[in-house]
Design an enzyme around this catalytic site. Sequence first.
Site, PDB file in Angstrom:
ATOM      1  N   THR A 128      37.030 -13.850  52.696  1.00 52.35           N
ATOM      2  CA  THR A 128      36.766 -12.420  52.530  1.00 52.35           C
ATOM      3  C   THR A 128      35.981 -11.842  53.696  1.00 52.35           C
ATOM      4  O   THR A 128      35.197 -12.555  54.345  1.00 52.35           O
ATOM      5  CB  THR A 128      35.963 -12.210  51.224  1.00 52.35           C
ATOM      6  OG1 THR A 128      35.519 -10.863  51.161  1.00 52.35           O
ATOM      7  CG2 THR A 128      34.738 -13.122  51.165  1.00 52.35           C
ATOM      8  N   ASP A 129      36.128 -10.544  53.912  1.00 57.40           N
ATOM      9  CA  ASP A 129      35.322  -9.869  54.937  1.00 57.40           C
ATOM     10  C   ASP A 129      33.851  -9.753  54.529  1.00 57.40           C
ATOM     11  O   ASP A 129      32.990  -9.470  55.364  1.00 57.40           O
ATOM     12  CB  ASP A 129      35.904  -8.485  55.271  1.00 57.40           C
ATOM     13  CG  ASP A 129      35.963  -7.517  54.089  1.00 57.40           C
ATOM     14  OD1 ASP A 129      35.556  -7.903  52.972  1.00 57.40           O
ATOM     15  OD2 ASP A 129      36.411  -6.372  54.285  1.00 57.40           O
ATOM     16  N   GLU A 130      33.566 -10.007  53.230  1.00 58.19           N
ATOM     17  CA  GLU A 130      32.179  -9.841  52.761  1.00 58.19           C
ATOM     18  C   GLU A 130      31.234 -10.858  53.388  1.00 58.19           C
ATOM     19  O   GLU A 130      30.023 -10.673  53.349  1.00 58.19           O
ATOM     20  CB  GLU A 130      32.105  -9.946  51.234  1.00 58.19           C
ATOM     21  CG  GLU A 130      32.886  -8.855  50.540  1.00 58.19           C
ATOM     22  CD  GLU A 130      32.492  -8.628  49.090  1.00 58.19           C
ATOM     23  OE1 GLU A 130      31.426  -9.130  48.673  1.00 58.19           O
ATOM     24  OE2 GLU A 130      33.236  -7.943  48.384  1.00 58.19           O
ATOM     25  N   TYR A 154      28.239 -14.078  45.538  1.00 57.86           N
ATOM     26  CA  TYR A 154      29.675 -14.283  45.800  1.00 57.86           C
ATOM     27  C   TYR A 154      29.928 -14.503  47.286  1.00 57.86           C
ATOM     28  O   TYR A 154      30.544 -15.504  47.686  1.00 57.86           O
ATOM     29  CB  TYR A 154      30.486 -13.076  45.302  1.00 57.86           C
ATOM     30  CG  TYR A 154      31.883 -13.024  45.881  1.00 57.86           C
ATOM     31  CD1 TYR A 154      32.850 -13.960  45.520  1.00 57.86           C
ATOM     32  CD2 TYR A 154      32.239 -12.047  46.822  1.00 57.86           C
ATOM     33  CE1 TYR A 154      34.130 -13.928  46.071  1.00 57.86           C
ATOM     34  CE2 TYR A 154      33.510 -12.008  47.376  1.00 57.86           C
ATOM     35  CZ  TYR A 154      34.458 -12.950  46.998  1.00 57.86           C
ATOM     36  OH  TYR A 154      35.721 -12.919  47.552  1.00 57.86           O
ATOM     37  N   LYS A 158      31.284 -17.831  49.384  1.00 58.18           N
ATOM     38  CA  LYS A 158      32.495 -17.829  50.217  1.00 58.18           C
ATOM     39  C   LYS A 158      32.132 -18.220  51.661  1.00 58.18           C
ATOM     40  O   LYS A 158      32.876 -18.946  52.320  1.00 58.18           O
ATOM     41  CB  LYS A 158      33.174 -16.457  50.192  1.00 58.18           C
ATOM     42  CG  LYS A 158      33.802 -16.087  48.856  1.00 58.18           C
ATOM     43  CD  LYS A 158      34.949 -16.991  48.425  1.00 58.18           C
ATOM     44  CE  LYS A 158      36.173 -16.860  49.302  1.00 58.18           C
ATOM     45  NZ  LYS A 158      37.317 -17.643  48.733  1.00 58.18           N
TER      46      LYS A 158
HETATM   47  P1  NAD Z   1      41.037 -13.818  40.923  1.00 52.61           P
HETATM   48  O1  NAD Z   1      39.664 -13.865  40.341  1.00 52.61           O
HETATM   49  O2  NAD Z   1      41.994 -12.772  40.466  1.00 52.61           O
HETATM   50  O3  NAD Z   1      41.775 -15.214  40.691  1.00 52.61           O
HETATM   51  C1  NAD Z   1      41.133 -16.438  40.908  1.00 52.61           C
HETATM   52  C2  NAD Z   1      42.042 -17.543  40.345  1.00 52.61           C
HETATM   53  O4  NAD Z   1      41.401 -18.802  40.592  1.00 52.61           O
HETATM   54  C3  NAD Z   1      42.270 -17.448  38.834  1.00 52.61           C
HETATM   55  O5  NAD Z   1      43.633 -17.657  38.526  1.00 52.61           O
HETATM   56  C4  NAD Z   1      41.404 -18.563  38.284  1.00 52.61           C
HETATM   57  O6  NAD Z   1      41.891 -19.088  37.051  1.00 52.61           O
HETATM   58  C5  NAD Z   1      41.472 -19.568  39.408  1.00 52.61           C
HETATM   59  N1  NAD Z   1      40.324 -20.486  39.400  1.00 52.61           N
HETATM   60  C6  NAD Z   1      39.012 -20.164  39.318  1.00 52.61           C
HETATM   61  N2  NAD Z   1      38.266 -21.279  39.307  1.00 52.61           N
HETATM   62  C7  NAD Z   1      39.126 -22.331  39.417  1.00 52.61           C
HETATM   63  C8  NAD Z   1      38.963 -23.735  39.477  1.00 52.61           C
HETATM   64  N3  NAD Z   1      37.735 -24.295  39.427  1.00 52.61           N
HETATM   65  N4  NAD Z   1      40.057 -24.521  39.602  1.00 52.61           N
HETATM   66  C9  NAD Z   1      41.288 -23.951  39.656  1.00 52.61           C
HETATM   67  N5  NAD Z   1      41.501 -22.630  39.584  1.00 52.61           N
HETATM   68  C10 NAD Z   1      40.436 -21.834  39.468  1.00 52.61           C
HETATM   69  O7  NAD Z   1      40.828 -13.756  42.485  1.00 52.61           O
HETATM   70  P2  NAD Z   1      41.626 -12.930  43.608  1.00 52.61           P
HETATM   71  O8  NAD Z   1      41.116 -11.563  43.648  1.00 52.61           O
HETATM   72  O9  NAD Z   1      43.061 -13.205  43.430  1.00 52.61           O
HETATM   73  O10 NAD Z   1      41.096 -13.677  44.914  1.00 52.61           O
HETATM   74  C11 NAD Z   1      41.764 -14.835  45.418  1.00 52.61           C
HETATM   75  C12 NAD Z   1      41.033 -15.330  46.640  1.00 52.61           C
HETATM   76  O11 NAD Z   1      41.025 -14.305  47.620  1.00 52.61           O
HETATM   77  C13 NAD Z   1      39.577 -15.693  46.398  1.00 52.61           C
HETATM   78  O12 NAD Z   1      39.275 -16.844  47.168  1.00 52.61           O
HETATM   79  C14 NAD Z   1      38.798 -14.487  46.905  1.00 52.61           C
HETATM   80  O13 NAD Z   1      37.516 -14.856  47.359  1.00 52.61           O
HETATM   81  C15 NAD Z   1      39.684 -14.046  48.042  1.00 52.61           C
HETATM   82  N6  NAD Z   1      39.599 -12.607  48.357  1.00 52.61           N
HETATM   83  C16 NAD Z   1      39.854 -11.669  47.396  1.00 52.61           C
HETATM   84  C17 NAD Z   1      39.833 -10.318  47.746  1.00 52.61           C
HETATM   85  C18 NAD Z   1      40.120  -9.224  46.734  1.00 52.61           C
HETATM   86  O14 NAD Z   1      40.043  -8.046  47.101  1.00 52.61           O
HETATM   87  N7  NAD Z   1      40.455  -9.553  45.485  1.00 52.61           N
HETATM   88  C19 NAD Z   1      39.545  -9.931  49.050  1.00 52.61           C
HETATM   89  C20 NAD Z   1      39.245 -10.933  49.987  1.00 52.61           C
HETATM   90  C21 NAD Z   1      39.320 -12.268  49.643  1.00 52.61           C
HETATM   91  O1  DAU Z   2      35.984  -7.010  50.644  1.00 50.88           O
HETATM   92  C1  DAU Z   2      36.696  -8.014  49.967  1.00 50.88           C
HETATM   93  C2  DAU Z   2      36.153  -8.167  48.564  1.00 50.88           C
HETATM   94  O2  DAU Z   2      36.585  -7.033  47.834  1.00 50.88           O
HETATM   95  C3  DAU Z   2      36.614  -9.461  47.884  1.00 50.88           C
HETATM   96  O3  DAU Z   2      36.123 -10.562  48.581  1.00 50.88           O
HETATM   97  C4  DAU Z   2      36.162  -9.515  46.429  1.00 50.88           C
HETATM   98  O4  DAU Z   2      36.714 -10.642  45.799  1.00 50.88           O
HETATM   99  C5  DAU Z   2      36.639  -8.259  45.722  1.00 50.88           C
HETATM  100  O5  DAU Z   2      36.124  -8.242  44.405  1.00 50.88           O
HETATM  101  C6  DAU Z   2      36.199  -7.002  46.479  1.00 50.88           C
HETATM  102  O6  DAU Z   2      34.767  -6.828  46.393  1.00 50.88           O
HETATM  103  P1  DAU Z   2      34.113  -5.386  46.113  1.00 50.88           P
HETATM  104  O7  DAU Z   2      32.795  -5.595  45.522  1.00 50.88           O
HETATM  105  O8  DAU Z   2      34.217  -4.517  47.310  1.00 50.88           O
HETATM  106  O9  DAU Z   2      35.191  -4.839  45.019  1.00 50.88           O
HETATM  107  P2  DAU Z   2      35.010  -4.042  43.650  1.00 50.88           P
HETATM  108  O10 DAU Z   2      36.372  -3.633  43.207  1.00 50.88           O
HETATM  109  O11 DAU Z   2      34.139  -4.745  42.682  1.00 50.88           O
HETATM  110  O12 DAU Z   2      34.248  -2.721  44.120  1.00 50.88           O
HETATM  111  C7  DAU Z   2      34.785  -1.869  45.121  1.00 50.88           C
HETATM  112  C8  DAU Z   2      33.745  -0.792  45.389  1.00 50.88           C
HETATM  113  O13 DAU Z   2      33.647   0.046  44.230  1.00 50.88           O
HETATM  114  C9  DAU Z   2      32.365  -1.334  45.631  1.00 50.88           C
HETATM  115  O14 DAU Z   2      31.702  -0.537  46.584  1.00 50.88           O
HETATM  116  C10 DAU Z   2      31.677  -1.199  44.281  1.00 50.88           C
HETATM  117  C11 DAU Z   2      32.329   0.041  43.693  1.00 50.88           C
HETATM  118  N1  DAU Z   2      32.434   0.041  42.213  1.00 50.88           N
HETATM  119  C12 DAU Z   2      33.046  -1.015  41.622  1.00 50.88           C
HETATM  120  C13 DAU Z   2      33.157  -1.062  40.255  1.00 50.88           C
HETATM  121  C14 DAU Z   2      33.799  -2.260  39.564  1.00 50.88           C
HETATM  122  C15 DAU Z   2      31.976   1.117  41.492  1.00 50.88           C
HETATM  123  O15 DAU Z   2      31.467   2.107  42.054  1.00 50.88           O
HETATM  124  N2  DAU Z   2      32.091   1.081  40.129  1.00 50.88           N
HETATM  125  C16 DAU Z   2      32.652   0.021  39.476  1.00 50.88           C
HETATM  126  O16 DAU Z   2      32.708   0.021  38.220  1.00 50.88           O
END
Ligand code: NAD
Ligand code: DAU
Length: 362
Positions: A128-130, A154, A158
């Site tokens: 992630t970019d975080e 989180y 990562k």
């Molecule tokens: P998600 O939470 O939707 O899915 C995570 C999946 O991992 C689920 O299916 C869960 O059952 C599985 N999992 C969790 N723990 C496990 C374990 N111990 N063994 C096997 N499986 C397990 O997550 P996502 O949003 O699809 O993110 C996927 C990846 O991308 C993550 O590594 C996250 O850090 C990264 N990422 C997500 C975002 C985003 O915006 N969602 C952005 C940047 C990076």
């Molecule tokens: O940047 C990549 C990341 O983006 C991933 O690594 C994470 O897995 C993914 O969850 C996401 O993180 P954020 O914290 O940016 O996403 P989230 O959807 O939780 O929130 C997006 C923005 O909206 C953030 O600034 C928080 C705000 N927010 C979120 C929720 C859930 C609100 O204002 N209200 C809310 O209820």
Amino acid sequence: MTRMLVTGGAGFIGANFVHFWAAHRPDDTIVVLDALTYAGNRANLAGTDVEFIHGDIRDTALVETLLAGRNIDTIVHFAAESHVDRSLHGPSAFVDTNVIGTLSMLNAARAVWLAGDGKPHRFHHVSTDEVYGSLGADDPAFSETTAYAPNSPYSASKAASDHLVRAWHHSYGLAVTTSNCSNNYGPFQFPEKLIPLFLINALHGRPLPIYGDGMQIRDWLHVEDHCRGIAAVLDRGRIGEVYNIGGGAELPNITVIDTLCAAVDAAFAADPALVLRFPGAPAAKGVATASLKTYVTDRPGHDRRYAIDETKARTELGYAPTRTFEQGFADTLAWYLGNEPWWRAIMDGSYRTWVDTNYAGR
Ligand code: NAD
Ligand code: DAU
């Protein structure tokens, strides 16, 4: 032909990646390993013919058995705890899964792939970019050489996993690549993240809880473009390298939320059936969805701005997102409106219990 193990393939991005890869590389074999936590959903894989293994990435012996027994040559590692708010309430699970789980995957890959003379292989780590921390308004965007400065449990977990992946390449010669991407949105996203949560709340007339002043900035990446970026790294990325993948859509949260509110209003105006399906929505009563906007206490340690410098992915891999945010968001709204049973089942289950326990009053 690739024989691929996808961890976390029943989650949001993992499932989209499985659909993407199966559609583009039908001759390849895909095995999904997923523990089916609250975020994992086998329904996300409907229509694919992958082999599904219900198991934990921390079970190193299981991973070794899968790698050897299925003759896997490529791992795409998505499995993680992924929600920042949950990490604030329960950080240990994030270290267990994201750090120990990645360590387990690396140990298994090393044991199976590097034994004897070794075999051609690839371990792709999805991050992630975080990990780069928070930007000021005028700071340059995150590049692959930006120093790590994670601010939440989180992102710290990562960041630790990224470092382990790097070390297994430098110390043991594991053939790794890593991608650090921005905020994904699209089909199958669990309704705890901003866009699906606010969409579903809007349909039910529930408040839209805006953290702080709503001026935090994220770069929005449609999940299919992210999958395209990972495929480009797998195909053309250099071993040991990191690639940032962005959506080219840096927006303040309030702009995303206003776009969402206007789109829901327009959808109800265009389709009278929505009034019958969602009678609790303000839009069903001729009231603006924006009336649900509610400013609430900010997320602790809330990162102000993320932005991706995608020069490396563009120049080395030829990667560029194909959708604008407006196009991607319209597709996403249509998907959630067309897949009510999918999110209804989630909202009726464990997720609501967790929200009620942890977010009472928000
Ligand atoms: P998600 O939470 O939707 O899915 C995570 C999946 O991992 C689920 O299916 C869960 O059952 C599985 N999992 C969790 N723990 C496990 C374990 N111990 N063994 C096997 N499986 C397990 O997550 P996502 O949003 O699809 O993110 C996927 C990846 O991308 C993550 O590594 C996250 O850090 C990264 N990422 C997500 C975002 C985003 O915006 N969602 C952005 C940047 C990076
Ligand atoms: O940047 C990549 C990341 O983006 C991933 O690594 C994470 O897995 C993914 O969850 C996401 O993180 P954020 O914290 O940016 O996403 P989230 O959807 O939780 O929130 C997006 C923005 O909206 C953030 O600034 C928080 C705000 N927010 C979120 C929720 C859930 C609100 O204002 N209200 C809310 O209820």
